[in-house]
Motif scaffolding. Structure first.
Motif: not given
Lengths: 233, 277
Positions: A4, A6, A10, A134, A138, A154, A157-158, A161-162, A223-224
């Motif tokens: 994993d 990811d 982290h 992430a 940025h 983005l 990437y997500n 996994f699915i 963008i947050y």
């Protein structure tokens, strides 16, 4: 346990380090080894990155090995091709098979390419293993990388996994019904697995579009940028 | 508050998914839309917020007829938040907070306001502290709650949930139902599609039954579940408590129910204590 990436990104000693430094370190060293184009430098870079990843970031050696296995196989195949099928010059090994020979130049080219690929790859590996995606995105955003690239990566990437999860489940279902015993059935199972994955992916993308539209998506992912975390309450 | 009039919708391949749906939900209600798989529940929801455009019929949000220009669509989608059945279809960002922030930012709110809403919404669903987590590392129930937070952050007036309890463990189901009830008490109008009849009778004020793209029954849970014809047509069953009382009645152990079976555990408990007296 599955690998994993990811989770590793982290949870390592360097994940809290400023991502810009990591990005700059990785890119500078990579450029350096590309420009200098020297076998020794390439090997040094590879070892240096190995040390950074396993000793400084404290990522287990086993995970790192797993991480480099696949690129290792790919670059090994490429370089074998280079060694046997290209180059001119003095013949140093003759296979006596369809005139396939290894020349000094092709051997040189193969080994050099292999080392360069690995030097660069270890730089990228350093970045990928120590920095959550992430944060990388940025950084890229503030480096003025075109938005479309960032949005695609983005979303990719997500969905990866699915996608992998789906792949896993479907393969388990096939193996439960003995889908991979015997060459013929294995080919057949593999074919239907991929067809199905493709159809499912299309279906998923449609659903994702619906879900995004429901939240007023207008073709651009905003963008947050929260102001620095306030430690209140 | 939300009203649909005579909605017809067919897919590109010609399948008629909705055949003249009339639907209405008022402020502060919890409405359940029940029906078997493929009855058209999800399609109806997508018609409500303008993702799909009905072939015939009109949608009214707060009395305004839904027009399909960009401005009214945004307004409609802010008011009607849809939580999709599979949170994986909805959650796309690499971190939880970015996903929750997606809606508010699309509404062109400022970063500060968005941040406020994100932390509020995550707190509301009990997911504070997960801001920086990657969604794919969360459990099914947690993902569901993040998906709900993503809608809450847009401050909708009506929240529409497509099978919110499917695939969750019993504790996860309880938590979601509790959350929805709390939201309802705070004034949120809620529309849920489901086929879990035991849950419907617990929370719903009103039940719509949909079969093959048609509404075949609407009313309070009591009205619907005491009408065996509707139940059979819709491939549903009675809530377990009601089944128990029905069986007791059929075997002559209880009399005087007059086809009015207790539906929830609470009602059943009261009935039994009454009989035991």
């Amino acid at each position: 346990m599955k690998f994993d990436m990811d989770f590793i990104a982290h949870n390592n000693n360097l994940s809290l380090m400023n991502p810009y430094y990591k990005l700059i370190i990785a890119i500078l060293i990579m450029l350096f080894s590309l420009i200098v184009n020297n076998l020794i430098i390439d090997i040094i870079v590879f070892i240096l990155m190995g040390i950074l990843i396993t000793l400084v970031a404290k990522i287990s050696f086993k995970s790192y090995l797993k991480f480099i296995t696949i690129p290792f196989i790919f670059s090994a195949i490429t370089c074998l091709y280079l060694i046997f099928f290209t180059g001119t010059g003095e013949i140093i090994f003759n296979t006596h098979f369809f005139g396939i020979v290894v020349t000094d130049k092709s051997l040189n080219l193969g080994i050099n390419t292999f080392c360069r690929v690995f030097a660069c790859f270890s730089c990228l590996g350093f970045l990928a293993l120590t920095t959550p995606i992430a944060e990388i995105l940025h950084c890229l955003r503030s480096c003025k990388v075109p938005k479309i690239f960032i949005e695609i990566s983005l979303l990719m990437y997500n969905t990866i996994f699915i996608f992998l999860d789906q792949l896993d489940r479907m393969r388990n279902a096939q193996e439960t019904r003995l889908g991979y015993f015997g060459t013929k059935s294995a080919y057949h199972s593999l074919a239907s697995l991929f067809t199905n994955l493709f159809v499912k992916s299309l279906d998923k993308s449609e659903k994702l579009q619906c879900a995004l539209d429901s939240r007023c998506y207008d073709g651009e992912i905003p963008i947050y940028k929260p102001s620095k975390v306030k430690k209140d309450a | 508050m939300l009203k649909a009039e005579n909605i017809f919708y067919s897919y590109d391949d010609g399948t008629k998914a909705l055949k003249g749906i009339d639907f209405q939900i008022s402020q502060g209600e919890i409405v359940a839309l029940v029906g078997k798989n493929g009855a058209g529940k999800s399609t109806l929801f997508l018609n409500f917020n303008g993702i799909l455009r009905p072939d015939e019929g009109n949608i009214f949000v707060d009395g305004d007829m839904l027009k399909y220009d960009k401005k009214s669509l945004i307004k409609c989608r802010q008011k009607l938040g849809i939580v999709f059945q599979n949170p994986d279809d909805q959650i796309f960002a690499p971190t939880v907070e970015e996903d929750v922030a997606f809606g508010p930012l699309n509404l062109k709110l400022s970063q500060d306001e968005t941040q406020k809403r994100v932390s509020e919404a995550l707190k509301r669903v009990g997911m504070s502290g997960f801001e920086k987590k990657a969604p794919h590392n969360l459990s099914g129930g947690q993902k569901k709650r993040v998906a709900i937070a993503g809608i809450l952050a847009m401050k909708p007036e009506i929240m529409i949930l497509d099978e919110p309890t499917s695939g969750l463990d019993p504790v996860g189901v309880r938590k979601i139902i509790k959350l929805l009830k709390e939201l309802n008490n705070e004034g949120m109008t809620i529309l849920i599609s489901t086929h879990d009849v035991d849950l419907v009778v617990e929370y719903a004020d009103k039940v719509y039954v949909i079969v093959d793209g048609e509404i075949i029954g609407k009313g309070t849970p009591n009205e619907i579940f005491n009408n065996m014809e509707i139940i059979k047509k819709a491939n549903l069953r009675l809530p377990l408590i009601a089944e128990l009382f029905k069986k007791l009645e059929e075997n002559g152990k209880i009399t005087g129910l007059n086809n009015n079976y207790p539906l929830t555990v609470k009602e059943g408990y009261e009935k039994i204590t009454e009989i035991l007296k």
